[in-house]
Design a protein around this motif. Structure first.
Motif, mmCIF file in Angstrom:
data_model
loop_
_atom_site.group_PDB
_atom_site.id
_atom_site.type_symbol
_atom_site.label_atom_id
_atom_site.label_comp_id
_atom_site.label_asym_id
_atom_site.label_seq_id
_atom_site.Cartn_x
_atom_site.Cartn_y
_atom_site.Cartn_z
ATOM 1 N N VAL A 58 0.835 -1.204 0.000
ATOM 2 C CA VAL A 58 0.000 0.000 0.000
ATOM 3 C C VAL A 58 0.869 1.253 0.000
ATOM 4 O O VAL A 58 0.612 2.210 -0.748
ATOM 5 N N VAL A 59 1.918 1.270 0.812
ATOM 6 C CA VAL A 59 2.833 2.422 0.857
ATOM 7 C C VAL A 59 3.495 2.627 -0.499
ATOM 8 O O VAL A 59 3.635 3.772 -0.976
ATOM 9 N N ALA A 60 3.895 1.540 -1.152
ATOM 10 C CA ALA A 60 4.535 1.647 -2.472
ATOM 11 C C ALA A 60 3.577 2.237 -3.503
ATOM 12 O O ALA A 60 3.966 3.100 -4.312
ATOM 13 N N LEU A 61 2.313 1.800 -3.479
ATOM 14 C CA LEU A 61 1.326 2.339 -4.426
ATOM 15 C C LEU A 61 1.057 3.812 -4.144
ATOM 16 O O LEU A 61 0.922 4.616 -5.081
ATOM 17 N N LEU A 62 0.981 4.194 -2.865
ATOM 18 C CA LEU A 62 0.773 5.600 -2.516
ATOM 19 C C LEU A 62 1.953 6.450 -2.989
ATOM 20 O O LEU A 62 1.765 7.547 -3.533
ATOM 21 N N ALA A 63 3.180 5.953 -2.787
ATOM 22 C CA ALA A 63 4.370 6.709 -3.175
ATOM 23 C C ALA A 63 4.447 6.867 -4.689
ATOM 24 O O ALA A 63 4.706 7.973 -5.200
ATOM 25 N N LEU A 64 4.212 5.780 -5.422
ATOM 26 C CA LEU A 64 4.236 5.870 -6.882
ATOM 27 C C LEU A 64 3.120 6.783 -7.374
ATOM 28 O O LEU A 64 3.317 7.576 -8.309
ATOM 29 N N GLY A 65 1.961 6.695 -6.736
ATOM 30 C CA GLY A 65 0.851 7.563 -7.110
ATOM 31 C C GLY A 65 1.186 9.031 -6.923
ATOM 32 O O GLY A 65 0.868 9.873 -7.783
ATOM 33 N N MET A 66 1.853 9.365 -5.821
ATOM 34 C CA MET A 66 2.223 10.763 -5.581
ATOM 35 C C MET A 66 3.195 11.267 -6.650
ATOM 36 O O MET A 66 3.042 12.384 -7.163
#
Length: 423
Positions: A58-66
Motif C-alpha cells: 500500500v505504501v509503495a502504491l501511494l508513493a508511486l501515485g504521488m
C-alpha cells in the motif's frame, strides 16, 4: 566440581552430551515455549502483529501515485483553466490528503471490529443522508456537469466514496444477521435489493454511474460469498444488468460513449466522446516496453484530459512503459488476493462479519482497479473512476486507507485468536 565449571575442559563430544543431559532435565520440569521462529539467521525473527507485506505494498502504491500525480499535473498551470495554480498545487494537496488519510487510518486501526459490526447500519444511513445532501444546490458542488462533491475547505468530500465503504459494511452485517434465511428470496435478497436500488437512484442523480457500478459489485459479491441461493443470485444479477442496460439506453450521452468505445478512431468520435480514449491509447503506444522516462510524457501536455485522476495509468504507461504498468497490475492483483486471504481466514475462525467485510473490500479494490485499467487500455467503455490509492482525489484516498485500516485490524485480531487470545 560442578558440571558448568568442567565444560571448558571437555571435548566437543562431552560438551554435546552435557548439553543433551541439561535439556533432558529441563524438559522433565518445564515445557519450553517460544514466541519466535528460527529462520536460519543468527537472530530469531519475531512474529509480526500485522501483515507487514500488505502495508508495504500500500505504501509503495501511494508513493508511486504521488510521483505520477505530480508528473501528470506539473504542466497544468500552462492551461488558461489552471493559470492561477502553481506547478506544485496538485502535489501539495495530494500530499496533505494522504497525510489526513494516514492519520485517520492510524486512529481507526485501533477500533475493534465488533464496533464496526454494530455501527454498520448507522454508517449506511449516514452515507445515504450525505448522498441526499450532495444533491442540494446550496450544498453540493458541480464539476464537469456532475454534482458529486461537498466542499470542506481542505478538500472536497465525495459521499459516493463513503457509500462504497458503508455498503461493504452493511452487506457484511446484513448477511451475518440473515444467515438462517439466506435461502428465502423475500427475507434474504429483497431487502438488500431495495437498499441497493435506493443507493443507485441517488448515485445516478449526481450522476455517478461508475460509483454505482462499484457499489453494486460490492453488494452482489458479498451476497454471493455469503452463500445466497445460486438461482436467486443469478436472477438478481440479471435484473441488475437489465437496469444498467435500461440506464444506458435511456441516455443519449451514455449510448454515444458505447459507440465511441466500439470504434474510437472514427472521425465522428475521435474528437468527441472517444477523445480521452484515443489519447490514452496513444500514450500507451508511445511508452512501449520501458517508457519515455519519468516526466517525459507528451500526452499530459493538455492532450489527455484528467491525466492526474481517471487516466493516471496512461501517463504511467507513457513514462514507465509496459514494465511500469505491469508492476502496478501485479501490485493490485497481490493486494486483492491478500485481502481475500484475510477474509477467508476470518471466516475459518467463525468471524463471518469480518470475513465478508474484508472480501467486500477486496472486491472494491480489485473491481475498481480493473475497471479503471480497462478504461485506460480501451478494454471497457470510458467511465469516470479513479485508480485506488494512486489517482488524485482526497476523499477517495481517505476512504481507501480507512477501509484498509479496518482490514489490517481484522488481520491483527485473526492473529490474536490463532495464538489463543481474544479478538
Amino acid at each position: 566440581m560442578a558440571l558448568a565449571s568442567r565444560l571448558p575442559t571437555l571435548g566437543w563430544r562431552d560438551k554435546l552430551a552435557a548439553w543433551r543431559a541439561r535439556r533432558a532435565d529441563e524438559r522433565g520440569t518445564t515445557i519450553p515455549v517460544r514466541d519466535w521462529i528460527h529462520v536460519g539467521s543468527a537472530k530469531p525473527a519475531r512474529l509480526a502483529g500485522f501483515d507487514q507485506a500488505l502495508v508495504w505494498v500500500v505504501v509503495a502504491l501511494l508513493a508511486l501515485g504521488m510521483v505520477m500525480v505530480y508528473s501528470a499535473s506539473v504542466a497544468l498551470p500552462d492551461s488558461p483553466k489552471f493559470e492561477n495554480y502553481r506547478s506544485t498545487h496538485f502535489l501539495l494537496r495530494h500530499a496533505i490528503q494522504i497525510g489526513l488519510a494516514v492519520l485517520a487510518a492510524l486512529v481507526l486501526v485501533q477500533v475493534p471490529v465488533a464496533f464496526w459490526e454494530k455501527a454498520a447500519p448507522y454508517l449506511f444511513v449516514a452515507a445515504l443522508v450525505l448522498l441526499v445532501l450532495v444533491l442540494l444546490p446550496f450544498i453540493g458542488k458541480v464539476v464537469n456537469n456532475s454534482r458529486r462533491w461537498i466542499p470542506l475547505g481542505v478538500m472536497n468530500f465525495q459521499p459516493s466514496e463513503l457509500a462504497k465503504l458503508a455498503m461493504a459494511m452493511y452487506a457484511a452485517s446484513y448477511m451475518t444477521r440473515k444467515m438462517d434465511v439466506k435461502e428465502n428470496f423475500f427475507r434474504a435478497v429483497w431487502p438488500m435489493a431495495v437498499a441497493l436500488g435506493f443507493t443507485g437512484v441517488l448515485l445516478l442523480r449526481e450522476p455517478d454511474m461508475g460509483a454505482f457500478m462499484v457499489v453494486a459489485l460490492i453488494s452482489m459479491g458479498i451476497l454471493f460469498l455469503g452463500g445466497v441461493n445460486g438461482k436467486m443470485f443469478f436472477a438478481s444479477g440479471l435484473m441488475l444488468v437489465g437496469a444498467f442496460v435500461a440506464v444506458i439506453a435511456s441516455s443519449p450521452e451514455k449510448r454515444m460513449r458505447i459507440f465511441a468505445y466500439l470504434d474510437p478512431w472514427d472521425p465522428e468520435y475521435a474528437l468527441g466522446k472517444a477523445y480521452q480514449l484515443t489519447h490514452s491509447l496513444i500514450a500507451f503506444g508511445r511508452g512501449e516496453i520501458f517508457g519515455q522516462g519519468l516526466g517525459s510524457s507528451v500526452e499530459k501536455l493538455h492532450y489527455l484530459p484528467e491525466a492526474h485522476t481517471d487516466f493516471l495509468l496512461a501517463v504511467i504507461g507513457e513514462e514507465l512503459g509496459f514494465v511500469g504498468v505491469a508492476a502496478v497490475i501485479v501490485a493490485f492483483f497481490w493486494l486483492t488476493r491478500r485481502i481475500f486471504h484475510i477474509g477467508r481466514q476470518s471466516i475459518a475462525l467463525d468471524r463471518v462479519f469480518a470475513g465478508l467485510y474484508a472480501q467486500g473490500i477486496g472486491i472494491w479494490f480489485g473491481g475498481q482497479a480493473f475497471i479503471n485499467m480497462g478504461v485506460n487500455l480501451g478494454v471497457l467503455p470510458t467511465k469516470g473512476l479513479t485508480l485506488p490509492l494512486m489517482s488524485y482525489g482526497g476523499s477517495a484516498i481517505v476512504m481507501n486507507l480507512v477501509a484498509l485500516a479496518i482490514v489490517v485490524r481484522i488481520d491483527v485480531e485473526n492473529r490474536q485468536m490463532m495464538r489463543g487470545g481474544r479478538a
